[in-house]
Design a protein around this motif. Sequence first.
Motif, PDB file in Angstrom:
ATOM      1  N   ILE A  68      29.814  30.971  33.249  1.00  0.00           N
ATOM      2  CA  ILE A  68      30.336  31.689  35.286  1.00  0.00           C
ATOM      3  C   ILE A  68      31.518  30.909  35.243  1.00  0.00           C
ATOM      4  O   ILE A  68      31.762  29.628  35.007  1.00  0.00           O
ATOM      5  N   TYR A  69      33.102  31.589  35.474  1.00  0.00           N
ATOM      6  CA  TYR A  69      34.576  31.065  35.776  1.00  0.00           C
ATOM      7  C   TYR A  69      34.624  30.946  37.213  1.00  0.00           C
ATOM      8  O   TYR A  69      34.646  32.272  37.159  1.00  0.00           O
ATOM      9  N   SER A  70      35.244  29.831  37.617  1.00  0.00           N
ATOM     10  CA  SER A  70      35.139  29.952  38.861  1.00  0.00           C
ATOM     11  C   SER A  70      36.978  29.386  39.521  1.00  0.00           C
ATOM     12  O   SER A  70      37.065  28.711  38.123  1.00  0.00           O
ATOM     13  N   ASN A  71      37.445  30.467  40.184  1.00  0.00           N
ATOM     14  CA  ASN A  71      38.707  29.954  40.404  1.00  0.00           C
ATOM     15  C   ASN A  71      39.409  29.538  41.089  1.00  0.00           C
ATOM     16  O   ASN A  71      39.212  30.160  42.253  1.00  0.00           O
ATOM     17  N   LYS A  72      39.503  28.376  41.797  1.00  0.00           N
ATOM     18  CA  LYS A  72      39.759  27.883  42.595  1.00  0.00           C
ATOM     19  C   LYS A  72      41.481  27.336  42.886  1.00  0.00           C
ATOM     20  O   LYS A  72      41.368  26.249  43.245  1.00  0.00           O
ATOM     21  N   GLY A  73      41.701  28.016  42.902  1.00  0.00           N
ATOM     22  CA  GLY A  73      42.858  27.808  43.163  1.00  0.00           C
ATOM     23  C   GLY A  73      44.422  28.306  42.507  1.00  0.00           C
ATOM     24  O   GLY A  73      45.781  28.425  42.703  1.00  0.00           O
ATOM     25  N   ILE A  74      43.874  28.736  41.403  1.00  0.00           N
ATOM     26  CA  ILE A  74      45.457  29.783  40.130  1.00  0.00           C
ATOM     27  C   ILE A  74      45.032  31.446  41.332  1.00  0.00           C
ATOM     28  O   ILE A  74      44.846  32.007  41.055  1.00  0.00           O
ATOM     29  N   ASN A  75      46.186  32.219  41.497  1.00  0.00           N
ATOM     30  CA  ASN A  75      46.885  33.346  42.181  1.00  0.00           C
ATOM     31  C   ASN A  75      47.182  33.796  41.566  1.00  0.00           C
ATOM     32  O   ASN A  75      47.271  35.196  41.470  1.00  0.00           O
ATOM     33  N   ASN A  76      47.730  33.453  39.838  1.00  0.00           N
ATOM     34  CA  ASN A  76      48.444  34.760  38.912  1.00  0.00           C
ATOM     35  C   ASN A  76      46.913  35.178  38.703  1.00  0.00           C
ATOM     36  O   ASN A  76      46.201  34.413  37.572  1.00  0.00           O
ATOM     37  N   LEU A  77      46.780  36.809  38.172  1.00  0.00           N
ATOM     38  CA  LEU A  77      45.625  37.256  38.402  1.00  0.00           C
ATOM     39  C   LEU A  77      45.658  37.163  36.225  1.00  0.00           C
ATOM     40  O   LEU A  77      44.538  37.405  36.183  1.00  0.00           O
ATOM     41  N   ASN A  78      47.182  37.050  36.114  1.00  0.00           N
ATOM     42  CA  ASN A  78      46.789  37.507  34.378  1.00  0.00           C
ATOM     43  C   ASN A  78      46.818  35.739  33.723  1.00  0.00           C
ATOM     44  O   ASN A  78      47.050  36.138  32.495  1.00  0.00           O
ATOM     45  N   TYR A  79      46.083  34.747  34.624  1.00  0.00           N
ATOM     46  CA  TYR A  79      46.288  33.825  34.512  1.00  0.00           C
ATOM     47  C   TYR A  79      44.812  33.454  32.398  1.00  0.00           C
ATOM     48  O   TYR A  79      44.000  34.594  33.236  1.00  0.00           O
ATOM     49  N   THR A  80      44.885  33.029  32.022  1.00  0.00           N
ATOM     50  CA  THR A  80      43.771  32.708  31.463  1.00  0.00           C
ATOM     51  C   THR A  80      43.918  31.427  30.864  1.00  0.00           C
ATOM     52  O   THR A  80      44.820  30.575  30.483  1.00  0.00           O
ATOM     53  N   GLN A  81      42.576  31.024  30.521  1.00  0.00           N
ATOM     54  CA  GLN A  81      42.344  30.139  30.370  1.00  0.00           C
ATOM     55  C   GLN A  81      41.443  29.717  28.990  1.00  0.00           C
ATOM     56  O   GLN A  81      40.146  30.287  28.699  1.00  0.00           O
ATOM     57  N   ASP A  82      41.624  28.967  27.621  1.00  0.00           N
ATOM     58  CA  ASP A  82      40.648  29.028  26.777  1.00  0.00           C
ATOM     59  C   ASP A  82      39.910  27.852  27.031  1.00  0.00           C
ATOM     60  O   ASP A  82      40.274  27.100  27.473  1.00  0.00           O
ATOM     61  N   TYR A  83      38.393  28.150  25.825  1.00  0.00           N
ATOM     62  CA  TYR A  83      37.728  27.506  25.630  1.00  0.00           C
ATOM     63  C   TYR A  83      36.920  28.182  24.526  1.00  0.00           C
ATOM     64  O   TYR A  83      37.010  29.079  23.936  1.00  0.00           O
TER      65      TYR A  83
END
Length: 132
Positions: free
Chosen positions: A88-103
């Motif tokens: 479950i990924y929760s976005n807590k303030g990044i407004n860029n819809l294209n932002y990705t985070q590797d894990y």
Amino acid sequence: MTRGDSYLGNQLEFKLFHTLDSDIIVNQFAEVDFSDEEQLVNVIDKKYEIVMDPGIDTRKKGCHQKGVKEYKREPQNIPTSPFTLVIIYSNKGINNLNYTQDYCVSMVIEHIEGIKLYNKIRNTIQSRVRIR
């Protein structure tokens, strides 16, 4: 240790389920409002969740997460395959819809002699060929 949720502005957590088909789990989570913490708790019946230590509230506070489940004796509700890991990924303030985070996700299943869980999992995953 806690920079993952404050510095990056996002938060990951995971849950592990057994016995249920993954399509059932996907459909159940598709109907959840992830901003409502209470809905997340009761998505799937607890008897299908493998609860790990440390608990989810402690795990999700850090960048590096690890959950362990140790059975000291044979459980009453024996987990059977399939196993489904829900992230479950929760976005807590990044407004860029294209932002990705590797894990990265790693999973290890171990057993000590006398516990039949490993063989049950292995037998359902590997097809056996019998020569007559």
